[in-house]
Design a protein around this motif. Structure first.
Motif, PDB file in Angstrom:
ATOM      1  N   GLU A  72       0.917  -1.258   0.199  1.00 12.84           N
ATOM      2  CA  GLU A  72      -0.031   0.011  -0.194  1.00 12.84           C
ATOM      3  C   GLU A  72       0.909   1.264  -0.205  1.00 12.84           C
ATOM      4  N   GLY A  80       0.481   1.463  -4.049  1.00 15.38           N
ATOM      5  CA  GLY A  80      -0.624   2.376  -3.389  1.00 15.38           C
ATOM      6  C   GLY A  80      -1.412   1.720  -3.362  1.00 15.38           C
ATOM      7  N   ARG A 120      -0.429  11.750   1.026  1.00 19.84           N
ATOM      8  CA  ARG A 120      -0.953  11.916   1.147  1.00 19.84           C
ATOM      9  C   ARG A 120      -2.088  13.130   1.523  1.00 19.84           C
ATOM     10  N   ASN A 152      -4.335   9.480  -2.340  1.00 19.26           N
ATOM     11  CA  ASN A 152      -3.201   9.207  -2.253  1.00 19.26           C
ATOM     12  C   ASN A 152      -2.792   9.540  -3.634  1.00 19.26           C
ATOM     13  N   TYR A 158       1.650   8.299  -5.795  1.00 24.55           N
ATOM     14  CA  TYR A 158       2.062   7.382  -5.456  1.00 24.55           C
ATOM     15  C   TYR A 158       3.264   7.121  -6.406  1.00 24.55           C
ATOM     16  N   HIS A 210      -7.517   6.295  -4.577  1.00 26.65           N
ATOM     17  CA  HIS A 210      -8.230   5.628  -3.186  1.00 26.65           C
ATOM     18  C   HIS A 210      -8.996   5.092  -2.529  1.00 26.65           C
TER      19      HIS A 210
END
Lengths: 331, 518
Positions: free
Chosen positions: A260, A264, B295, B300, B302, B453
């Motif tokens: 995570e 993600g 975040r 979020n 990445y 999300h």
């Protein structure tokens, strides 16, 4: 440090090879089952008796063979040798394990990080911990020493493959692995994998033993007659599996949390994840089968063996045949 | 089933008013349902389903999966044009979303619910029920002992601290202590199985209300990315998510820093962005890295990858200047990158004189051959450019890659190579045959990000933690009972019963007896 690590790997492999051969020798020349043992032991006792100070003790010596430990060998010249094969195998295992642990530690020092960074180090860490776990098991349960043949067979194969095929020079971590989850996730996976390895060897030995008890004499089953009590081995296998499974579960969970953070999503059916899931399901099946009285213990043991095969598939198959997010640093 | 039928078919006794009978077919159906339920919730079925689940997961690791990498599926289609559609119809590229995979795990979970519900009830009852009184003949239990010394009851109870103990006094003056321990084993077991349900619910919620998207962001204020469906390169919204539900924020890549070792192995990556949203305005500057996502509220971000975008300035024969910032995808670990810089508006409105430059960018290359970069950092950048002139095919309405020239146009001869390929260093200008000029201004960094999300995550995490708590309790817990009977004449006996497999029970029982005798 890196040279020391590489050099000790050779010592490790040779020691394990010696341990395996000594264990095999013990099978070949050691105990031959109760009947053969008792019959063969009579003249042997005479020889010993001849050197004894008081001749009148001879009748006691004649009576003794009935209670002789099966490990005490067969006849004359081979007897003393055979009696030493088992302990020598354990000695070689200890030597190998010491060299192995130093191999892993010096590798980590040379790389200035945990030695889990690539497949070479990963396999080396699993097998090192596997040896330590095996010796620890042996310390508490002497009667399962014969299991050493199977454990050492795994060790020789895995360490051999690591050294000859997977070898990777010392290097830093790729940024993707630079996280504290690296130690947690891979540490748990290594710990549980090494436990599963020893547990898997015990399951195989149990199957060989029960097969032998049911009259099978084919390849591998022929060993059965000389193995420790099936029940003890089975219980050992269960306890190791029961110890490993929560650690494996934790390792997979930690991996999901890391996934995570890094990618993600906590679960994405990457090939490595798929096979971790498969292993988890199979080992869960083993624990359920083992806890169900109506299911035979040998069925449960087969499930455990399948579980170990799925672990091996995840280690080698997935890295070689599939490409996924879990491919780092060579192979 | 036979029992139920026998009950139905029994004729009413003489003289009794005829009972209202359940119609036979209903009874049979009910019996079949009950039987089926019993089968489904049996351990054997559960094990079969577990195995089916394990086997059914395998194809997902062998075949490319759309959810993992859609490009691999397209490649598989191209390589196996006959097999692929068949596999596709069998959900071979979406194994984990397939009805057959769902059937297995839903049956398994049904079986699990059927298994744990009665056990939950039983355990709740067991918690409320006191351990039963000592059996008459304790010596028949797996463990038993006749105690020789006189036993002090209070001391015996002290030894049973931690046990659930019940004292019973009988009419003849005999006192029995019944004690039980290890209730946590079953509690842990039930917790473990229930937590699997929690995880399933969390996964389900996540797939309904979660969403994810991918986007390449080039550095620079005019390249700012705003979180809308139109700006995504690719995306997947859960069935309950609409485009209007997405949080609105914008990101501008201000800097990207990569560190490499001398041999090109990466050490670290970090992206600096400034974030804004309509509610708060400026959200400030953020740095995010691999393993350290950005975040934001409701999403979020990445960091997945990075590369270079060469900046080319083209001045056509008429003197009109345009600039293109074209992200080039990399092809290897040293960031040898290939892409296309297109100038569709060059040379006025004449579509046959549009310009494009196909190029290979090498971040570090000192000399020929200009094929592969020597290092991923920009130590001595080189750009091999090939000019093309003609109709770029952008107006055809057919989606085409921005990283490649349109192959159809090239094949049809509508787009042609213009002059010889040319090596350029930063700042150099190349004058083409028609007098137009192209300048290699420099490069900008680009990053690829994943924006996600998943509202199911906290539930899944809770489930996983509960699972990890329940599992050891279930595996290592030991349920056992002991009894101590104290007779009025001073004699005493004890018995013990392990209720689960527990090889160490004998030792525990012996040490208890020893303490009682002290």
């Amino acid at each position: 440090m890196a040279e020391l690590s590489d050099g000790l790997l050779v010592v490790t492999l040779l020691s394990y090879l010696a341990a395996m051969l000594l264990h095999a020798g013990e099978y070949a020349f050691g105990a031959r089952g109760r009947i053969a043992n008792a019959a063969a032991a009579v003249p042997a006792r005479e020889l010993v008796g001849a050197g004894a100070p008081v001749v009148t003790e001879a009748p006691h010596a004649y009576a003794a063979p009935a209670v002789t430990e099966p490990g005490d060998g067969a006849s004359g010249g081979t007897r003393s040798l055979a009696a030493w094969l088992g302990p020598a195998a354990v000695g070689a295992t200890i030597l190998g394990a010491v060299a192995h642990v130093i191999t892993v530690v010096t590798r980590g020092i040379a790389a200035e990080r945990l030695p889990f960074g690539n497949m070479y180090e990963f396999v080396l860490s699993i097998t090192a911990l596997g040896s330590v776990i095996w010796l620890g098991t042996l310390f508490f349960q002497r009667q399962v020493r014969h299991l050493g043949l199977f454990v050492m067979l795994f060790e020789v194969l895995l360490v051999g493959v690591a050294g000859m095929v997977l070898y990777t020079p010392v290097g830093p971590l790729v940024p993707a692995l630079d996280s504290y989850w690296f130690g947690i996730h891979i540490g748990a996976v290594i710990t549980s994998s090494s436990l599963f390895m020893v547990a898997g060897a015990a399951s195989i030995m149990y199957l060989v033993r029960t097969g032998y008890d049911n009259g099978k004499r084919g390849f591998l089953y022929a060993f059965g007659g000389r193995l420790a009590n099936a029940e003890a081995v089975e219980r050992l296998s269960f306890r190791l599996h029961a110890f490993a499974f929560p650690i494996w579960t934790f390792g997979v969970t930690a991996g999901a949390i890391w996934a995570e953070v890094a990618w993600g999503r906590y679960w994405g059916w990457d090939p490595k994840e798929v096979w971790a899931f498969i292993s988890w399901v199979v080992y869960a099946g083993y624990l359920h089968a083992r806890a169900t009285p109506s299911i035979k213990r040998s069925t449960a043991a087969w499930i455990a063996v399948i579980g170990f095969l799925t672990m091996m598939m995840n280690l080698f198959g997935v890295n070689i045949f599939f490409t996924g997010l879990h491919s780092y640093g060579g192979v | 089933m036979s029992v139920a039928e026998a009950a139905v078919e029994r004729p009413p006794a003489d003289g009794e008013p005829p009972r209202r009978r359940t119609p036979r077919i209903v009874a049979a159906a009910w019996a079949a349902v009950r039987n089926g339920w019993r089968q489904l919730t049996s351990m054997r079925t559960a094990l079969m389903l577990l195995f089916l689940l394990a086997v059914a997961a395998i194809p997902g690791s062998v075949l490319p999966q759309r959810s993992v990498k859609v490009e691999d599926v397209q490649r598989f289609y191209a390589a196996n044009p006959r097999l692929a559609p068949v596999l596709d119809r069998l959900w071979g590229f979406e194994v984990y979303a397939s009805p057959w995979f769902a059937a297995i795990y839903l049956l398994l979970f049904t079986s699990l619910i059927g298994c744990i519900t009665p056990r939950l009830r039983d355990h709740a009852k067991a918690l409320r029920t006191a351990p039963p009184d000592a059996p008459k003949r304790l010596e028949r239990l797996p463990q038993s002992a006749v105690l020789d010394a006189a036993v002090d009851e209070a001391a015996a109870r002290t030894a049973l601290r931690g046990w659930r103990t019940v004292r019973r006094e009988h009419a003849d003056g005999t006192v029995t202590l019944a004690a039980e321990k290890g209730y946590l084993k079953e509690a842990g077991n039930l917790l473990f199985h229930s937590s699997l349900l929690v995880i399933l619910i969390g996964v389900g919620l996540g797939s309904l209300w979660g969403w994810h998207a991918g986007r390449l962001i080039v550095a620079g204020p005019e390249q700012v990315f705003c979180n809308t469906v139109q700006q995504y390169d690719d995306f997947g919204l859960g069935p309950r998510v609409g485009a209007g539900d997405l949080p609105d924020f914008c990101l501008e890549l201000t800097d990207f820093r990569a560190e490499y070792r001398a041999d090109g192995m990466p050490i670290s990556f970090a992206a600096d962005v400034t974030a804004t949203d309509s509610a708060h305005g400026d959200l400030g500057r953020h740095t995010f890295q691999v393993n350290h996502p950005l975040r934001l509220d409701g999403a979020n971000v990445y960091l997945l990858g990075h590369g270079y975008a060469p900046v080319l300035r083209y001045t056509d024969a008429a003197g009109v200047t345009q600039e293109a910032v074209s992200p080039f995808p990399y092809t290897d670990a040293t960031l040898t990158s290939q892409g296309v810089a297109a100038f569709p508006d060059a040379n006025g409105s004449d579509k046959t004189k549009q310009m494009a430059f196909s190029g290979t960018y090498l971040p570090t290359k000192d000399g020929p051959p200009y094929l592969r970069s020597d290092h991923p950092a920009e130590r001595n950048p080189a750009l091999m450019l090939t000019a093309y002139r003609g109709d770029l095919g952008l107006d055809a309405g057919i989606p085409s890659s921005v990283y490649d020239l349109d192959q159809r146009q090239l094949d049809a001869g509508r787009l042609k190579k213009y002059g010889e390929p040319k090596l350029m260093r930063v700042g150099e200008t190349w004058t083409l045959e028609d007098g137009s000029k192209v300048e290699f201004v420099g490069t900008r960094q680009w990053i690829t990000v994943s924006i996600r999300h998943d509202p199911g995550e906290p539930i899944v995490l809770t489930g996983a933690v509960l699972l990890l708590v329940g599992l050891p309790l279930s595996l290592y817990g030991k349920r056992r009972r002991v009894w101590l009977r104290l007779r009025p004449d001073g004699s005493a006996e004890a018995g013990g019963l392990p209720r689960t497999e527990y090889p160490g029970f004998e030792d525990e029982f012996r040490s208890l007896v020893e303490r009682w005798q002290r």
